[in-house]
Design an enzyme around this catalytic site. Structure first.
Site, PDB file in Angstrom:
ATOM      1  N   LYS A 145       0.874  -1.185   0.000  1.00  0.00           N
ATOM      2  CA  LYS A 145       0.000   0.000   0.000  1.00  0.00           C
ATOM      3  C   LYS A 145       0.904   1.225   0.000  1.00  0.00           C
ATOM      4  CE  LYS A 145      -2.936   2.480   3.236  1.00  0.00           C
ATOM      5  NZ  LYS A 145      -3.880   2.357   4.345  1.00  0.00           N
TER       6      LYS A 145
HETATM    7  C1  R5P Z   1      -1.943   4.926   8.037  1.00  0.00           C
HETATM    8  O1  R5P Z   1      -0.848   4.478   8.239  1.00  0.00           O
HETATM    9  C2  R5P Z   1      -3.078   4.053   7.993  1.00  0.00           C
HETATM   10  O2  R5P Z   1      -2.648   2.784   7.595  1.00  0.00           O
HETATM   11  C3  R5P Z   1      -4.234   4.440   7.105  1.00  0.00           C
HETATM   12  O3  R5P Z   1      -5.020   3.318   7.003  1.00  0.00           O
HETATM   13  C4  R5P Z   1      -3.835   4.915   5.749  1.00  0.00           C
HETATM   14  O4  R5P Z   1      -3.191   6.123   5.837  1.00  0.00           O
HETATM   15  C5  R5P Z   1      -5.011   4.926   4.733  1.00  0.00           C
HETATM   16  O5  R5P Z   1      -5.944   5.790   5.058  1.00  0.00           O
HETATM   17  P1  R5P Z   1      -6.126   7.177   4.321  1.00  0.00           P
HETATM   18  O6  R5P Z   1      -6.836   6.871   3.046  1.00  0.00           O
HETATM   19  O7  R5P Z   1      -6.936   7.952   5.284  1.00  0.00           O
HETATM   20  O8  R5P Z   1      -4.772   7.765   4.066  1.00  0.00           O
END
Ligand code: R5P
Length: 269
Positions: A172
């Site tokens: 991710k």
């Molecule tokens: C951050 O480390 C978390 O894993 C969040 O899940 C990630 O940032 C994804 O969420 P967002 O779309 O709010 O950035």
């Protein structure tokens, strides 16, 4: 790849489209009561029918998510720091045995490439991959970006490739210019994070750009649960991810659903 791991990955990345909409609600593990997630159970409930996977922490999963929910879980298993400390100073917070007890489809851990603590986080990733491999549990590596780091394709590409080399089954990361090369240079599927809340239109453009560049989906949090109408927004994101809908058409869909008042919990079937 063994059958169990392949099966778990197929629950996350849907075989009919090869894509996924993951709903990230793990922010509290370092941010505490994140805006929009003050009551995680209430936020998650109406979104679950549209989420291909839910990404919570162990505490929120146990206390706020109905155990009868038919959704694969990608469990956040790294942490140990808060927004007040050094975010890169994470460790593994959940044993693989407890993750299995929670019937997860995957576990997620952040890596901090380029930080003073990169070695610690990368060795934690390798350890988690070893443990996960024993039981057929895939690991999703979250390439966290430090305050001082530039989110360009060179840096993002480095972090993604290293994560894959150490055994992550999915990575991710953040979308950036030149993302096609990041995807091309990473031998495992990539999902993009949404990042800070932006307008619904811009978030749909971001998702579309990621998909067009080769990402298999999104792992989106704030741009869904902080939306004016989260249920409409997740459906619009699904249209972009699974149907290659153009962002302007998906935004029309968002507006229509929002006007219809789609933020009601669907009646149980
Ligand atoms: C951050 O480390 C978390 O894993 C969040 O899940 C990630 O940032 C994804 O969420 P967002 O779309 O709010 O950035």
């Amino acid at each position: 790849m063994d059958w169990g791991m392949q099966n778990r990955l197929s629950r996350i990345i849907k075989p009919d489209t090869g894509r996924t909409v993951m709903l990230a609600v793990d922010h509290g593990y370092f941010l505490g009561p994140t805006t929009g997630l003050e009551k995680p159970g209430d936020v998650v409930r109406p979104l679950l029918p549209y989420a291909d996977t839910l990404m919570p922490t162990r505490g929120v999963l146990r206390s706020c998510v109905d155990a009868s929910a038919d959704v694969p879980i990608c469990l956040r298993v790294s942490g140990g720091t808060s927004i007040l400390g050094d975010l890169a100073n994470e460790g593994i917070t959940v044993s693989m045995e407890d993750a299995i007890r929670l019937n997860v489809a995957a576990v997620a851990l952040s890596v901090f490439v380029g930080s003073a603590l990169e070695k610690q986080s990368l060795l934690s990733l390798a350890k988690l991959v070893d443990e996960g491999t024993q039981y057929g549990i895939p690991v999703l590596a979250v390439t966290a970006v430090g305050k001082d780091m530039v989110r360009d394709s060179r840096y993002i590409g480095l972090a993604c490739r290293i994560s894959a080399e150490l055994g992550a089954a999915v990575v991710k990361t953040y979308y950036c210019d030149g993302f096609e090369k990041v995807v091309n240079d990473c031998p495992v599927p990539i999902v993009i994070a949404g990042g800070k809340k932006i307008s619904e239109q811009d978030a749909l453009i971001l998702a579309s750009n990621g998909i067009k560049s080769g990402a298999v989906g999104v792992d989106m949090g704030r741009n869904i649960f902080q939306s004016e109408n989260p249920v409409a927004m997740i459906q619009a994101v699904r249209a972009v991810v699974h149907n290659d809908e153009a962002p302007d058409k998906a935004y029309d869909m968002y507006q229509t659903l929002a006007a219809e008042g789609s933020d009601k919990t669907p009646e149980p079937a």
